[in-house]
Design a protein around this motif. Structure first.
Motif, mmCIF file in Angstrom:
data_model
loop_
_atom_site.group_PDB
_atom_site.id
_atom_site.type_symbol
_atom_site.label_atom_id
_atom_site.label_comp_id
_atom_site.label_asym_id
_atom_site.label_seq_id
_atom_site.Cartn_x
_atom_site.Cartn_y
_atom_site.Cartn_z
ATOM 1 N N ASP A 115 -12.207 1.010 -1.811
ATOM 2 C CA ASP A 115 -11.607 1.204 -0.494
ATOM 3 C C ASP A 115 -10.093 1.302 -0.597
ATOM 4 N N LYS A 116 -9.484 0.495 -1.456
ATOM 5 C CA LYS A 116 -8.033 0.522 -1.627
ATOM 6 C C LYS A 116 -7.575 1.865 -2.185
ATOM 7 N N VAL A 117 -8.308 2.391 -3.155
ATOM 8 C CA VAL A 117 -7.958 3.688 -3.728
ATOM 9 C C VAL A 117 -8.093 4.786 -2.679
ATOM 10 N N LEU A 118 -9.171 4.731 -1.893
ATOM 11 C CA LEU A 118 -9.383 5.727 -0.850
ATOM 12 C C LEU A 118 -8.281 5.664 0.209
ATOM 13 N N LEU A 119 -7.855 4.470 0.570
ATOM 14 C CA LEU A 119 -6.796 4.316 1.563
ATOM 15 C C LEU A 119 -5.466 4.874 1.064
ATOM 16 N N SER A 120 -5.166 4.639 -0.214
ATOM 17 C CA SER A 120 -3.924 5.179 -0.773
ATOM 18 C C SER A 120 -3.966 6.696 -0.836
ATOM 19 N N GLU A 121 -5.147 7.262 -1.117
ATOM 20 C CA GLU A 121 -5.276 8.720 -1.138
ATOM 21 C C GLU A 121 -5.113 9.306 0.268
ATOM 22 N N ILE A 122 -5.639 8.609 1.270
ATOM 23 C CA ILE A 122 -5.488 9.070 2.658
ATOM 24 C C ILE A 122 -4.017 9.036 3.064
ATOM 25 N N MET A 123 -3.310 7.972 2.691
ATOM 26 C CA MET A 123 -1.891 7.887 3.016
ATOM 27 C C MET A 123 -1.110 8.994 2.319
ATOM 28 N N ALA A 124 -1.419 9.251 1.052
ATOM 29 C CA ALA A 124 -0.728 10.315 0.322
ATOM 30 C C ALA A 124 -0.988 11.677 0.938
#
Length: 236
Positions: A115-124
């Motif tokens: 989930d953390k990786v997915l959230l960082s990708e969404i922010m990017a």
């Protein structure tokens, strides 16, 4: 993150665009740009310039947007350091206005590392996703220049199609037509190349600024999760 200068990203873009605008005024004043536009009977150079200035407006909006996101991210960092509380960071700004805050909300509600990786990708993606449109426009600009090159050569070659029927009195007119076609080819190529490079520099600046915001946002998220874990475990 260094945030001593408010709207630093926008100011950098403004400096870059001021230099480019000064160059445009110089080539207009000495007559080069006017000659290019007058000699281009296809008006492809004019179209390229309109597309270029439209993309510059998009760059201005994106640089201002990134500057706003940088300011809000810096404020979140300062509040985390001063207050030492994680939960209060989740409601400092209206929902949807601050990407870093939305990232922290997602981290607070997340369950695992994926989930953390997915959230960082969404922010990017939110920070630099629309820049792909700008890179596409930069490619379109240079393709328009190449289209002008092809059209110019077609005009030049069409002027010599009836060469066997010409006499000495038509040579001058023939040379003028060939020169006009060659001018269209060279001028549109020149305008397209310069416009594409100028847009590339602007979007490269925006991409680098967006990447820096992503890194700073991820670092803030790590600090946020550390404080949040301590709060949940009751050590604070």
């Amino acid at each position: 993150m260094e945030h001593s200068t408010p709207y630093k990203i926008f100011l950098l873009w403004l400096l870059l665009s001021s230099l480019m605008l000064s160059g445009v005024f110089i080539v207009w004043d000495i007559g080069i740009l006017r000659a290019i536009l007058q000699q281009d009977i296809t008006r492809i150079s004019t179209i390229i310039l309109f597309v270029f200035f439209g993309a510059c407006v998009h760059c201005a909006w994106r640089s201002f947007y990134l500057a706003r996101q940088a300011l809000m991210l810096a404020y979140l960092q300062d509040e985390l350091v001063k207050e030492g509380s994680a939960v209060q960071l989740l409601s400092l700004f209206p929902r949807g206005s601050c990407l870093a805050q939305e990232y922290l909300v997602g981290l607070y509600q997340g369950r695992d590392a994926q989930d953390k990786v997915l959230l960082s990708e969404i922010m990017a993606e939110s920070l630099r996703g629309t820049h792909q449109v700008g890179w596409f426009i930069a490619g379109i600009v240079i393709k328009l220049g190449l289209l002008g090159t092809v059209v110019g050569f077609v005009l030049m070659l069409s002027s010599v199609s009836g060469l066997d029927k010409l006499d000495i009195t038509d040579i001058k007119q023939l040379m003028q037509q060939m020169t006009q076609g060659m001018g269209v080819a060279m001028n549109t190529t020149l305008v397209g190349l310069i416009s594409s490079m100028a847009l590339g520099v602007q979007y490269l600046l925006l991409d680098r600024c967006a990447d820096r915001l992503v890194v700073d946002g991820v670092n803030l998220g790590q600090a946020f999760m550390s404080v949040s874990f301590d709060e949940r475990s009751g050590t604070l």
